[in-house]
Design a protein around this motif. Structure first.
Motif, PDB file in Angstrom:
ATOM      1  N   MET A 142      -8.390  22.702  92.939  1.00 21.22           N
ATOM      2  CA  MET A 142      -9.163  23.928  93.089  1.00 21.22           C
ATOM      3  C   MET A 142      -8.398  25.142  92.582  1.00 21.22           C
ATOM      4  N   ILE A 143      -7.101  25.222  92.913  1.00 23.50           N
ATOM      5  CA  ILE A 143      -6.310  26.356  92.429  1.00 23.50           C
ATOM      6  C   ILE A 143      -6.186  26.307  90.913  1.00 23.50           C
ATOM      7  N   ASP A 144      -5.999  25.116  90.366  1.00 22.62           N
ATOM      8  CA  ASP A 144      -5.931  24.984  88.910  1.00 22.62           C
ATOM      9  C   ASP A 144      -7.241  25.411  88.240  1.00 22.62           C
ATOM     10  N   ALA A 145      -8.351  25.219  88.941  1.00 23.60           N
ATOM     11  CA  ALA A 145      -9.658  25.584  88.384  1.00 23.60           C
ATOM     12  C   ALA A 145      -9.994  27.057  88.584  1.00 23.60           C
ATOM     13  N   GLY A 146      -9.081  27.823  89.230  1.00 18.56           N
ATOM     14  CA  GLY A 146      -9.291  29.257  89.396  1.00 18.56           C
ATOM     15  C   GLY A 146      -9.900  29.669  90.713  1.00 18.56           C
ATOM     16  N   ALA A 147      -9.991  28.750  91.680  1.00 23.00           N
ATOM     17  CA  ALA A 147     -10.570  29.093  92.989  1.00 23.00           C
ATOM     18  C   ALA A 147      -9.718  30.143  93.691  1.00 23.00           C
ATOM     19  N   ASP A 148     -10.386  31.002  94.473  1.00 21.96           N
ATOM     20  CA  ASP A 148      -9.639  32.000  95.233  1.00 21.96           C
ATOM     21  C   ASP A 148      -9.326  31.456  96.628  1.00 21.96           C
ATOM     22  N   THR A 149      -8.652  32.259  97.440  1.00 20.73           N
ATOM     23  CA  THR A 149      -8.201  31.827  98.756  1.00 20.73           C
ATOM     24  C   THR A 149      -9.361  31.395  99.643  1.00 20.73           C
ATOM     25  N   ASP A 150     -10.445  32.168  99.666  1.00 21.87           N
ATOM     26  CA  ASP A 150     -11.599  31.831 100.502  1.00 21.87           C
ATOM     27  C   ASP A 150     -12.242  30.512 100.076  1.00 21.87           C
ATOM     28  N   GLU A 151     -12.319  30.287  98.794  1.00 21.96           N
ATOM     29  CA  GLU A 151     -12.934  29.047  98.308  1.00 21.96           C
ATOM     30  C   GLU A 151     -12.091  27.828  98.672  1.00 21.96           C
ATOM     31  N   VAL A 152     -10.785  27.953  98.524  1.00 21.18           N
ATOM     32  CA  VAL A 152      -9.910  26.814  98.855  1.00 21.18           C
ATOM     33  C   VAL A 152      -9.951  26.522 100.348  1.00 21.18           C
ATOM     34  N   THR A 153      -9.799  27.544 101.174  1.00 22.16           N
ATOM     35  CA  THR A 153      -9.779  27.309 102.624  1.00 22.16           C
ATOM     36  C   THR A 153     -11.160  26.909 103.150  1.00 22.16           C
ATOM     37  N   GLY A 154     -12.214  27.377 102.502  1.00 18.24           N
ATOM     38  CA  GLY A 154     -13.566  26.998 102.926  1.00 18.24           C
ATOM     39  C   GLY A 154     -13.864  25.536 102.700  1.00 18.24           C
ATOM     40  N   ALA A 155     -13.197  24.921 101.735  1.00 20.40           N
ATOM     41  CA  ALA A 155     -13.495  23.536 101.376  1.00 20.40           C
ATOM     42  C   ALA A 155     -13.105  22.548 102.454  1.00 20.40           C
ATOM     43  N   TRP A 156     -12.181  22.922 103.358  1.00 21.04           N
ATOM     44  CA  TRP A 156     -11.737  21.953 104.366  1.00 21.04           C
ATOM     45  C   TRP A 156     -12.331  22.209 105.756  1.00 21.04           C
ATOM     46  N   GLN A 157     -13.190  23.204 105.893  1.00 20.82           N
ATOM     47  CA  GLN A 157     -13.631  23.606 107.225  1.00 20.82           C
ATOM     48  C   GLN A 157     -14.412  22.520 107.971  1.00 20.82           C
TER      49      GLN A 157
END
Length: 426
Positions: free
Chosen positions: A394-409
């Motif tokens: 996700m970080i390699d694809a340009g995701a921001d902090t909210d997007e990365v942390t939202g993915a595991w909720q």
């Protein structure tokens, strides 16, 4: 010239009789100097409470202890030394984890098999041992009961909790019993944070699907392991006893306990380190320094070519409870040894609001954006630390902090539901 056993037996009896092994060993309450209070109530560790009963749980058992330098009393005597001097305990072996029983080894190392000079007890090496191999060590040692007493720091990838898990599985295979002596989670037990391990990524820094910052004590984890994971790994649950603390509340940070802090590993010098560790240890999976070789490991992060832009970008995220200072430092070992590098220092100003894992993700996201040299370790160690490939991709694809942390909720909420069944403190 060999020493006859009689003087040693007399010494042990004298120590117990005169109280030199402490008021706890005599069953009369906490050890001398134990002025510890959490929420107004004196804190007593699992060992405190076991000793106060005269070690009834260990009566008639040959005992082996899994521990390290953190297994101490309030007056900083090691529990192995205390029990060895007490005739009411038949202590016959010690088992050393990563870094060793006496703590002489760096990360990724152990002390091997030796006889402890202070007590004469055989010390067996458990590091990276599991299953039948570890069961064989328990059998060789001749113990009936394996006691676990190590200070954890609350992060899934801190290996002591997986030493506990491996010992529980091996104890089933070897027909042994396990007693876990509880100690505080130094960063509180209020909440679980971060991604939950995907079993496809299971390693010694994460055997089973728990959250990256689990928010549990080792005693609580032992109960969870025994109900949720050990039967699948070993065929049945282990015979388990946990000795709980008294006087500890879930919202207590380590400085509220009054307990002395002994570094659980060489790069965990203070409770402040533990506070940030479950997030900033993710930098082990990158080419940046995670601060090893400095006096503030995991609070200092950096690399050659990083300047003030990283601190500015990290502060712009508005992460709760923390600020970032532009910092320059020269690690004395590990990454960038002897080189002056730039980066950030974390300053947590509101521990109650601070989310260590979200902070770690925010720092990864901003480091990659401001520094063209950013890279993951070639072995994708970040996937082992986070428990899947999601954070990296996700970080390699340009995701921001909210997007990365939202993915595991969703998976995190499922773990929190399971976790609640095993919490023992309010």
């Amino acid at each position: 010239m060999p020493t006859s056993p009689e003087p040693e037996l007399s010494r042990r009896s004298l120590l117990a009789a005169t109280g030199a092994v402490g008021a706890l060993a005599a069953g009369s309450g906490p050890a001398a100097g134990a002025e510890r209070h959490c929420g107004g109530e004196q804190l007593r560790t699992g060992f405190d409470r076991l000793a106060a009963t005269g070690y009834r749980l260990l009566d008639g058992q040959r005992v082996g202890v899994v521990t390290n330098p953190t297994g101490i009393t309030a007056d900083v005597r090691h529990i192995v030394d205390v029990m060895h001097a007490d005739d009411r305990v038949n202590l016959t072996a010690v088992f050393g984890p990563e870094h060793g029983f006496r703590g002489t080894a760096q990360a990724g190392g152990s002390e091997g098999r030796y006889d402890d000079p202070a007590t004469g007890l055989p010390v067996f090496d458990t590091y990276r041992k599991s299953g039948r191999e570890l069961a064989g060590i328990f059998t060789e040692s001749g113990v009936d009961t394996v006691v676990f007493d190590i200070q954890d720091v609350g992060a899934r990838f801190y290996t002591y909790i997986w030493t506990l898990y491996d010992c529980m599985v091996a104890a089933v295979l070897a027909g042994k019993r396990v007693v876990v002596l509880d100690r505080p989670n130094p960063v509180t037990g209020r909440k679980a944070y971060g991604p939950v391990l995907d079993k496809a990524y299971a390693t010694f820094v994460g055997r089973e699907p728990i959250a990256q910052a689990h928010g549990m004590t080792v005693g609580e984890l032992a109960r969870l392991f025994n109900a949720e994971f050990v039967p699948e790994a070993a065929g049945k649950a282990v015979e388990l006893e946990t000795v709980e603390m008294s006087g500890w509340r879930r919202g207590d940070f380590y400085d509220a306990t009054g307990l002395p802090w002994v570094p659980p590993s060489p790069n965990m010098p203070t409770p402040d380190t533990a506070l940030v560790y479950s997030g900033t240890c993710l930098f082990e999976g990158t080419n940046l320094s995670e601060g090893r070789g400095t006096t503030r490991p995991f609070e200092l992060l950096g690399a050659e070519g990083i300047d003030r832009r990283w601190a500015k970008a990290a502060n712009a995220l508005g992460l709760p409870g923390v600020r970032f200072r532009e910092a320059y430092f020269a690690p004395t070992f590990s990454k960038f040894q002897g080189k002056t590098i730039g980066g950030v220092q974390l300053h947590v100003h509101d521990r109650g609001a601070y989310d260590p894992v979200r902070t770690g993700i925010g720092l990864l996201v901003t480091a990659k954006r401001v520094w063209s040299g950013f890279a993951w370790r070639q072995d994708n160690w970040i996937d082992k630390l986070t428990g899947s490939s999601a954070v990296r991709t996700m970080i390699d694809a340009g995701a921001d902090t909210d997007e990365v942390t939202g993915a595991w909720q969703e998976r995190l909420e499922a773990f929190r539901t399971v976790r609640r069944k095993y919490l023992r403190y309010r």
